[in-house]
Design a protein around this motif. Structure first.
Motif, short mmCIF file in Angstrom:
data_model
loop_
_atom_site.label_atom_id
_atom_site.label_comp_id
_atom_site.label_asym_id
_atom_site.label_seq_id
_atom_site.Cartn_x
_atom_site.Cartn_y
_atom_site.Cartn_z
N TYR A 111 64.01 -42.87 90.36
CA TYR A 111 65.13 -43.21 89.51
C TYR A 111 64.87 -44.49 88.71
O TYR A 111 65.45 -44.69 87.64
N SER A 153 67.72 -38.23 86.18
CA SER A 153 68.23 -37.89 87.50
C SER A 153 67.17 -37.14 88.29
O SER A 153 66.22 -36.59 87.72
N HIS A 161 66.92 -34.40 91.73
CA HIS A 161 67.70 -33.57 92.65
C HIS A 161 66.78 -32.95 93.70
O HIS A 161 65.71 -32.44 93.39
#
Length: 299
Positions: A119, A126, A128
């Motif tokens: 990050y 982003s 995930h």
């Protein structure tokens, strides 16, 4: 609990589903000696922290871990906290953990910590990570353009047990507004990574101890392996590259502990046998609930 997850939770007072909370301190003398030791070395850790990490909060989390490290050597505790500080990762069991293995406090970066470092790259929007369970709705067609190549919809109407066992780990990032390649790792692939690259796993197998992280918490290492593969398709900072290199060294239990760049140890923090240094006892307190100035001066 003997497994890695249990030791992480014990060291941090947390669980997988909630933020760790500091356990109540019942032995005030132990609390004082831990605080005394940390305060005497606070500048080592706070000077190493990145600017965006709150120093007081980091030291508070470090203090909450100390009761579980009483039997560890000063040198290993110092190195473990310094590693956390160097990369700006809290030893909270989520970003990183400090696990006592006998007398050695061991820095263990978690997959959330790797994501945290991803990050920090300015191009990464982003990151995930997710698990696909047997009864989830999902599809992966690598020939389709992004983002139509991958689809995952968890069964929110079912419990995790009802959703079935985990069959895939996956991770992806959004970079400059575009989604990266999806990294998918099934269990057999994770086992291949373990068998090929983990020296700690091989040593535990040879010694029949079954105490490596791959033995005690396979899923955590599975997730970590998936995120490590993601780093190859996202912009990588020098900081993340250094952490990955250190993590490789930590997995090699047959070699000397990795040296944290910029580390300068006080003489009583040297490992036993180095320059004639002997293992020092933790400082003592004069009375329960009060720090001993005399012990602090001796430290």
């Amino acid at each position: 609990m003997s497994d890695l997850k249990g030791r992480v939770q014990q060291a941090t007072g947390g669980t997988d589903d909630e933020q760790p909370e500091q356990a109540p301190v019942t032995d005030l003398a132990v609390s004082d000696t831990a605080l005394q030791w940390l305060q005497s070395r606070a500048t080592y850790f706070t000077d190493a922290l990145p600017r965006h990490v709150d120093k007081a909060h980091f030291m508070s989390v470090a203090l909450s871990v100390m009761p579980n490290l009483e039997r560890c050597t000063h040198a290993s505790v110092h190195q473990a906290f310094l590693a956390c500080a160097r990369f700006g990762l809290e030893p909270d069991g989520r970003q990183a953990a400090i696990i006592p293995y006998g007398e050695v406090a061991t820095f263990q970066p978690m997959y959330q910590g790797l994501i945290e470092l991803m990050y920090r790259h300015p191009r990464v929007d982003s990151v995930h990570f997710g698990w696909v369970r047997e009864r989830d709705q999902w599809d992966y067609t690598p020939t389709e353009p992004s983002p139509r190549d991958f689809f995952h919809k968890p069964r929110v109407d079912l419990t995790e047990e009802e959703r079935g066992p985990v069959i895939l780990a996956y991770a992806f990032a959004w970079i400059d507004g575009r989604r990266s390649q999806v990294i998918i790792l099934n269990r057999p692939q994770a086992e291949q990574i373990r068998n090929k690259y983990s020296k700690a796993y091989k040593k535990a197998e040879r010694n029949n101890t079954k105490d490596s992280p791959w033995h005690t918490d396979f899923d955590a290492m599975w997730a970590k392996s998936c995120v490590l593969r993601l780093r190859k398709v996202v912009p990588t900072s020098t900081e993340l590259a250094e952490l990955v290199e250190m993590d490789d060294d930590l997995d090699d239990t047959t070699s000397a502990p990795p040296v944290i760049r910029g580390t300068v140890l006080a003489r009583d923090d040297q490992a036993p046998g180095e320059d004639g240094a002997e293992r020092q006892p933790w400082p003592t307190t004069a009375e329960p609930g009060s720090a001993s100035r005399e012990a602090g001066e001796q430290e």
